[in-house]
Enzyme design. Structure first.
Site, PDB file in Angstrom:
ATOM      1  CG  ASP A 123      45.155  17.495 -21.861  1.00  0.00           C
ATOM      2  OD1 ASP A 123      44.531  18.572 -21.749  1.00  0.00           O
ATOM      3  OD2 ASP A 123      45.396  16.764 -20.888  1.00  0.00           O
ATOM      4  CD1 TRP A 124      47.495  24.086 -22.490  1.00  0.00           C
ATOM      5  CD2 TRP A 124      45.307  24.542 -22.380  1.00  0.00           C
ATOM      6  NE1 TRP A 124      47.356  25.446 -22.424  1.00  0.00           N
ATOM      7  CE2 TRP A 124      46.018  25.760 -22.352  1.00  0.00           C
ATOM      8  CE3 TRP A 124      43.912  24.566 -22.327  1.00  0.00           C
ATOM      9  CZ2 TRP A 124      45.382  26.997 -22.260  1.00  0.00           C
ATOM     10  CZ3 TRP A 124      43.286  25.801 -22.231  1.00  0.00           C
ATOM     11  CH2 TRP A 124      44.013  27.000 -22.205  1.00  0.00           C
TER      12      TRP A 124
END
Length: 753
Positions: free
Chosen positions: A303-304
């Site tokens: 994820d980010w």
């Protein structure tokens, strides 16, 4: 640079591929041949994912790519994947066509080995980042509908409209099981039950991917967020979860297991940590469990910015380079960096220093290139003509409306207040009454979904839909308060109540996504409650419509509400769905996919333990009972008709290993109108080696009956459905006595091994 070219022609031709890559046939890229010829820098680029904003001209409207920045990304660093849309809001099909033709065209023209770029996007409940796309109810609402077919249809249409923009990878579905309602991403889940999340999750994956990932209506699904993300101790996004392995496997692993077996192509990793170990650094969870036990052979994406956060946030890695080593060795394939080239640079350094083998890198690159091949990117990486025509069809809006209607959950209907007559004079009030953003929630044309200027022209609010249903003369509107409870015109709303027959009070939440949606408790803002109290004091019937992503506490105002309709975040068809249910055009059939709490600090699930309702001895011979008394139980939902359950039968009454029991019940519509009902089969293990829950959902089925019609529903129950994960993390079905339950009926069952 030519802007917005109209050509949808193939950017990569089979002839070019044959000349540059030694392809074994005209249709199939030889992945092994490709990898053998790639440099280490090219491989690291394939494992790197950037946000499009890295290569856009800041502030340009419409979007404009910066050629030099783009060249640095895809030619110098050979980046293999982009995400998001670069400008913070949805783009038109024309803009997406321009973006992809520029990116893929530069790769084709300037790279000696032109491997197409893979674009990932958050098509969460529709094609989020495509202007004028159809947005469906959020997953929490689809869970209320209890209809896997609707989940599959919504995913199929979302896939078609996503691919129509040339985007072939969606970061959905969310398979986190929503057992912490405070969590800001709760509305993205299918609710608190693992079986519900499993059934609807598999249907969604099948809807996204279809039978052929290369077809113009399909996109690759991404299961997220593996694993344990949805149960943070504090309720805050990206914060730690603490749970034993058996609990993780019992409640959070089943949806991922089933979706992997259904063929899901990618998995995104939990941003947080589970029992002290960040999942991005857990070889046990990513390799031993996901790849080993579940057999997943697709792409694992972070994820980010979560790789570097092993160093900066979690303090697990003592340096950025160690964070990269740890994540890749744990099993990661693609790092969503997303704003620089650090991951690729550090990965090359690790291989050259002998700290990661190039063989390990080749494993990830092979998975990535295989996915690109399956998506047809080597044949045509731009917007496909056959896909572009799949956007904006009228039947999509109808499907969104049908889904929203079926999600509507009637929680209370005192003295048959609903449905309303067409001649009723209605005061519509509350912060969600005239808000299109609240109806759509997060990931709606922007990340947060709270900017109405990007919504399609003509998008209607609840008051618009009611006005369209009964006319201007019968509709009065005053907002009353804002979302945060600030007084807007409470006095005006109260005065207007005297001229109305009924009050439709729309309370709830504005759209939010992820950390910006963090709150400290589930109480509604004081101003919203004050508006409700003052309107209730007028003596006019108050119909509470809840437009919210998670259950906000309504205990202080519930008793004086004549009716309560839970609408969730219902999407493009939400306003019309609410109006149709309020006025009886549609019969509500939704069932709560979570336990609606009565108190902000007393959060329990339906499968709670016996001791949730027991206390200490308060006096000799007496036990103080502390009841687990939610506002509404999981599975609660009323109808405008009545249903009667009879003749619950279990045959045989003794279930043997390898056998099955047939559980049947008769359902009759005893009311005066047609209606849909979800039949839910629960079991209770009377005694077990771990304390058993009060009940567990084992199967469900939705049927529609005409007035006076009856039907017999039969479930097949196997020993595996009665299994649980024991203290040794083993899935077992223990011999003993069970109780089966459907509605208010119960029947015994014994299992003998």
């Amino acid at each position: 640079m030519t802007r917005f070219t109209s050509s949808l022609a193939t950017a990569f031709t089979t002839t070019l591929l044959i000349l540059t890559m030694n392809i074994t046939s005209a249709d199939t890229v030889s992945i092994d041949t490709l990898i053998a010829g790639m440099t280490l820098e090219e491989k690291a680029g394939q494992m790197t994912q950037l946000d499009l904003m890295v290569v856009t001209r800041k502030g340009a409207e419409p979007i404009e790519l910066d050629p030099e920045k783009l060249r640095e990304a895809v030619v110098t660093h050979k980046i293999g994947s982009f995400i998001n849309n670069g400008v913070g809001h949805a783009l038109t099909i024309k803009e997406w066509t321009y973006v992809l033709e520029e990116i893929q065209g530069m790769i084709r023209k300037e790279n000696p080995r032109p491997i197409p770029l893979l674009y990932g996007i958050d098509s969460i409940h529709g094609a989020t980042y495509v202007r004028d796309a159809t947005l469906f109810p959020h997953q929490i609402a689809l869970a209320a509908a209890r209809n896997p077919e609707l989940a599959a249809i919504s995913a199929r249409i979302s896939a078609a409209e996503t691919r129509a923009a040339g985007l072939r990878w969606t970061f959905a579905p969310v398979l986190d099981v929503g057992r912490q309602p405070l969590w800001a991403r709760f509305p993205e889940t299918f609710g608190e039950d693992p079986l519900l999340a499993t059934r609807l999750g598999v249907a969604t994956v099948q809807g996204f991917q279809g039978d052929d990932l290369g077809s113009p209506g399909s996109v690759a699904a991404c299961l997220k967020h593996y694993i344990g993300y949805s149960h943070p101790e504090t309720g805050k996004d990206r914060s730690p979860a603490l749970m034993p392995d058996w609990y993780l496997r019992e409640y959070f692993l089943p949806p991922f297991t089933a979706a992997v077996r259904a063929g899901a192509k990618t998995v995104m990793v939990n941003s947080g940590e589970v029992s002290g170990v960040p999942v991005h650094g857990s070889k046990y969870l990513l390799t031993d469990v996901l790849r080993g036990e579940l057999g997943f052979n697709g792409v694992i994406v972070s994820d980010w910015e979560d790789v570097i956060r092993l160093h900066t946030w979690h303090k697990l890695a003592d340096s950025p380079v160690e964070a990269v080593r740890m994540a890749v060795e744990a099993g990661l394939d693609i790092s969503m960096v997303p704003l620089d080239y650090s991951f690729a640079t550090l990965l090359v350094q690790l291989v050259r220093d002998g700290k990661i083998s190039e063989k390990r890198i080749d494993e990830s690159v092979r998975r990535i290139l295989t996915l690109k091949q399956e998506l047809g990117l080597f044949e045509n990486p731009a917007v496909e003509a056959a896909a572009a025509v799949g956007f904006g069809k009228p039947e999509y809006r109808k499907a969104a409306l049908d889904s929203a209607i079926e999600a509507m959950t009637l929680l209370k209907n005192q003295n048959n207040t609903l449905p309303l007559s067409d001649k009723t004079r209605v005061l519509v009030t509350g912060p969600t009454a005239d808000s299109i953003t609240a109806l759509h929630g997060c990931w709606s044309f922007t990340w947060q979904g709270d900017d109405p200027k990007w919504y399609p022209e003509g998008t209607r609010s609840v008051v618009d839909a009611i006005r369209g249903r009964i006319g201007d003369s019968n509709t009065i509107f005053h907002q009353g308060v804002s979302f945060d409870g600030s007084d807007v015109d409470i006095d005006a709303a109260v005065r207007a109540a005297s001229t109305s027959d009924v009050i439709v009070l729309c309370l709830g939440e504005e759209a939010y996504a992820e950390t910006p949606g963090d709150i400290h408790d589930l109480d509604l803002p004081a101003g919203q409650l004050e508006l409700a109290r003052r309107l209730q004091a007028t003596g006019k019937p108050v119909i509470l419509v809840l437009i919210e992503g998670r259950p906000r506490i309504i205990r202080p105002i519930e008793p004086a509400c004549s009716a309560i309709l839970m609408a969730y975040w219902p999407g493009s068809g939400g306003a019309e769905a609410i109006a149709r249910v309020l006025f009886g055009d549609e019969n509500p059939s939704g069932k709560l996919p979570f336990t609606y709490p009565r108190h902000s600090n007393h959060l329990v699930t339906y499968d709670r333990k016996y001791t949730h309702s027991l206390g200490e001895i308060s006096a000799p011979g007496e036990t103080k009972v502390i009841t687990s008394d939610p506002q509404f139980e999981f599975g609660h939902g009323l109808s405008y008709t009545t249903f009667e359950y009879t003749h619950l039968k279990v045959e045989p009454a003794i279930l043997k290993k390898g056998g099955k029991a047939l559980v049947s019940v008769t359902l009759a519509n005893t009311g005066k109108r047609a209606g849909k009902e979800c039949i839910e089969l629960y079991s209770r293990d009377l005694f077990a080696s771990l304390t058993p829950p009060l009940k567990r959902l084992r199967d469900f089925r939705k049927v529609e009956l005409a007035p006076g019609q009856s039907t017999t529903i039969t479930f097949e129950l196997t020993p595996d459905q009665l299994a649980f994960v024991n203290g040794n993390s083993e899935t077992v079905t223990e011999p003993g006595d069970f109780e089966l339950m459907i509605a208010n009926l119960k029947a015994p069952l014994r299992y003998e091994n």
